[in-house]
Design an enzyme around this catalytic site. Structure first.
Site, mmCIF file in Angstrom:
data_model
loop_
_atom_site.group_PDB
_atom_site.id
_atom_site.type_symbol
_atom_site.label_atom_id
_atom_site.label_comp_id
_atom_site.label_asym_id
_atom_site.label_seq_id
_atom_site.Cartn_x
_atom_site.Cartn_y
_atom_site.Cartn_z
ATOM 1 N N CYS A 164 9.696 -5.246 -11.225
ATOM 2 C CA CYS A 164 8.395 -4.834 -11.758
ATOM 3 C C CYS A 164 8.167 -5.280 -13.199
ATOM 4 O O CYS A 164 7.100 -5.017 -13.764
ATOM 5 C CB CYS A 164 8.239 -3.317 -11.640
ATOM 6 S SG CYS A 164 8.364 -2.757 -9.925
ATOM 7 N N HIS A 304 4.745 1.665 -18.810
ATOM 8 C CA HIS A 304 5.061 1.376 -17.409
ATOM 9 C C HIS A 304 4.614 2.557 -16.544
ATOM 10 O O HIS A 304 3.942 2.369 -15.545
ATOM 11 C CB HIS A 304 6.557 1.115 -17.245
ATOM 12 C CG HIS A 304 6.920 0.571 -15.913
ATOM 13 N ND1 HIS A 304 6.443 -0.637 -15.457
ATOM 14 C CD2 HIS A 304 7.700 1.059 -14.918
ATOM 15 C CE1 HIS A 304 6.916 -0.865 -14.238
ATOM 16 N NE2 HIS A 304 7.679 0.154 -13.889
ATOM 17 N N GLU A 315 10.841 6.718 -20.405
ATOM 18 C CA GLU A 315 9.993 5.862 -21.236
ATOM 19 C C GLU A 315 9.395 6.621 -22.410
ATOM 20 O O GLU A 315 9.361 6.103 -23.543
ATOM 21 C CB GLU A 315 8.873 5.247 -20.398
ATOM 22 C CG GLU A 315 7.997 4.304 -21.209
ATOM 23 C CD GLU A 315 6.951 3.581 -20.382
ATOM 24 O OE1 GLU A 315 6.344 2.627 -20.907
ATOM 25 O OE2 GLU A 315 6.728 3.970 -19.214
ATOM 26 N N LYS A 336 -1.801 2.896 -14.408
ATOM 27 C CA LYS A 336 -1.378 2.943 -13.002
ATOM 28 C C LYS A 336 -1.931 4.183 -12.303
ATOM 29 O O LYS A 336 -1.917 4.253 -11.070
ATOM 30 C CB LYS A 336 0.153 2.912 -12.893
ATOM 31 C CG LYS A 336 0.768 1.559 -13.211
ATOM 32 C CD LYS A 336 2.279 1.567 -12.978
ATOM 33 C CE LYS A 336 2.915 0.233 -13.313
ATOM 34 N NZ LYS A 336 2.970 -0.022 -14.766
ATOM 35 N N HIS A 341 0.596 0.901 -8.558
ATOM 36 C CA HIS A 341 1.666 0.078 -9.121
ATOM 37 C C HIS A 341 1.669 -1.282 -8.428
ATOM 38 O O HIS A 341 2.011 -1.388 -7.238
ATOM 39 C CB HIS A 341 3.001 0.789 -8.941
ATOM 40 C CG HIS A 341 4.142 0.147 -9.659
ATOM 41 N ND1 HIS A 341 4.005 -0.983 -10.439
ATOM 42 C CD2 HIS A 341 5.473 0.473 -9.715
ATOM 43 C CE1 HIS A 341 5.175 -1.310 -10.937
ATOM 44 N NE2 HIS A 341 6.074 -0.445 -10.513
ATOM 45 N N PHE A 402 13.438 -2.504 -11.166
ATOM 46 C CA PHE A 402 14.698 -2.214 -10.484
ATOM 47 C C PHE A 402 15.746 -3.237 -10.915
ATOM 48 O O PHE A 402 15.460 -4.425 -11.046
ATOM 49 C CB PHE A 402 14.515 -2.306 -8.973
ATOM 50 C CG PHE A 402 13.841 -1.116 -8.334
ATOM 51 C CD1 PHE A 402 13.414 -0.031 -9.080
ATOM 52 C CD2 PHE A 402 13.638 -1.080 -6.951
ATOM 53 C CE1 PHE A 402 12.806 1.057 -8.489
ATOM 54 C CE2 PHE A 402 13.025 0.006 -6.340
ATOM 55 C CZ PHE A 402 12.607 1.076 -7.110
#
Length: 414
Positions: A164, A304, A315, A336, A341, A402
């Site tokens: 991502c 994110h 985060e 998002k 996403h 990931f």
């Protein structure tokens, strides 16, 4: 001496609009792109919703052969880059083709092509029959290749794959090629077409996606105490990066300068971010140092913030580690909540949001968030429900993937 890099063109194909200005209007107005999945029957799955493209007709931008030969993720990339190239206003044919390159971002590649081919193979009569375009359509690098083929660009060309964080990684690599004098213009961004049964099933098995199936529009709720996962999305974002002096000499419209980038690895877990955000902290510090800025100079962060418990918490801890425990002029909004996403394409469309926030002096809202998780540092200025009118000179886009990949880009008004 390193050259300066500016953004002179943008294009967007998103769940909230099939061009950048429609997308931006819906983002500013707090619209949700989420609804029940229409591509397949999702009712057997844990989650039933997605942020799908609406009204996209590939035949309006691609001919029949291009559609036949390319997976959806490549079709999306071609459509978005056509927009960005047109928006840049530059006659690329007047340049050496070796001065223009393409570095793209994608995580999944041709998932739907792979699924369809395997279904055909399994239900067959035992004789292997494969489409001759099967492998080219599946390859994750094909979007960058097809963009260059479509337009004749012969400069640096490859695809960045960092889950991502892929789009931001692509932006970094593209900007570095211009800074080092290896290209004058780079086409960059990311695309993803992951709304398929196998992708969907995989994320459901991880319990990464929201199961708020009775209310899709409000399912993505970053930072909320009741958040339960992300809503998957699809689409593409494209940016034209250009060497500053070249852009200035031709009188180009400049959205902003790409002034800083940072990339690190968490070295922690296959799917979870570092609980204290150590990799994110370092990546943000790197990007700010490269930009010659400090966190106090940043007006807006597009985080994110996917709406997972661990990710949102780590985060915000990382951002708080840079700001300290005092309120600053920095505002944060998690878009998002509206787009879902977009995985490998997320950084590209969120960079476009940063650019338009700088252009228009608007910080878009975080929608759906009703009660901020008490574990999240409470002094952070999170913009909720309605857009905030504010001068934005410096904006940061955060992406994490990931495997522990962290990618940060910083834009500054020119």
């Amino acid at each position: 001496m390193l050259k300066r890099v500016v953004v002179t063109g943008i294009g967007a194909l998103t769940p909230l609009g099939n061009d950048a200005e429609t997308f931006w209007s819906n983002i500013v107005n707090g619209k949700s792109g989420a609804a029940n999945v229409t591509r397949f029957d999702a009712t057997p799955f844990r989650s039933h919703m997605a942020c799908e493209l609406k009204g996209f007709d590939a035949t309006t931008v691609l001919d029949r052969n291009d559609i036949k030969r390319n997976d959806l993720f490549t079709q999306y990339a071609l459509a978005a880059t056509d927009q960005a190239i047109a928006d840049s206003g530059f006659e690329f044919e007047k340049m050496s083709p070796f001065d223009v390159g393409v570095i793209w971002g994608c995580a999944h590649g041709g998932t739907i092509t792979f699924e369809e081919q395997m279904k055909e193979y399994i239900k067959g009569d035992g004789t292997p029959r494969f489409n001759p375009f099967f492998l080219p359509k599946v390859l994750v690098n094909m979007a960058s290749g097809m963009i260059s083929i479509r337009h004749g660009y012969m400069g640096p060309n490859y695809t960045a794959v960092s889950a991502c964080a892929s789009s931001n990684t692509a932006l970094m690599e593209a900007s570095n090629n211009i800074r080092l004098g290896k290209a004058t213009i780079m086409i960059t961004g990311g695309s993803e077409a992951p709304i398929t049964e196998s992708s969907y099933g995989g994320y459901c098995a991880l319990k990464a996606m929201s199961a708020r199936n009775d209310d899709p529009e409000h399912a993505s709720r970053p930072f909320d105490v009741h958040r339960d996962g992300f809503v998957i999305g699809e689409g593409a974002g494209a940016l034209v990066l250009e060497e500053y002096e070249h852009a200035k000499a031709r009188g180009a419209k400049i959205y902003a300068e790409l002034v800083g980038t940072g990339a690190t690895g968490d070295a922690y877990h296959m799917t979870a971010t570092h609980p204290e955000g150590l990799g994110a902290i370092r990546a943000m510090q790197m990007a700010l140092k490269e930009a010659g800025l400090s966190i106090t100079d940043v007006d807006y962060i597009n985080p994110h913030a996917t709406s997972t418990h661990v990710g949102d918490l780590s985060e915000t801890k990382a951002i708080a580690a840079l700001t300290g425990d005092q309120k600053t002029k920095l505002h944060i909004s998690a878009t998002k909540s509206m787009t879902g996403h977009l995985l490998g394409a997320a950084g590209a469309i969120e960079s476009i949001i940063c650019l338009l926030a700088i252009r228009d002096g608007v910080v878009p809202p975080t929608i759906n968030t009703e009660s901020i998780d008490p574990e999240i540092p409470q002094h952070l200025n999170i913009v909720l429900k309605e857009a905030l009118q504010k001068k934005v000179n410096v904006a940061m886009s955060n992406t994490f993937g990931f495997g522990g990949h962290n990618g940060i880009v910083v834009f500054k008004g020119v």
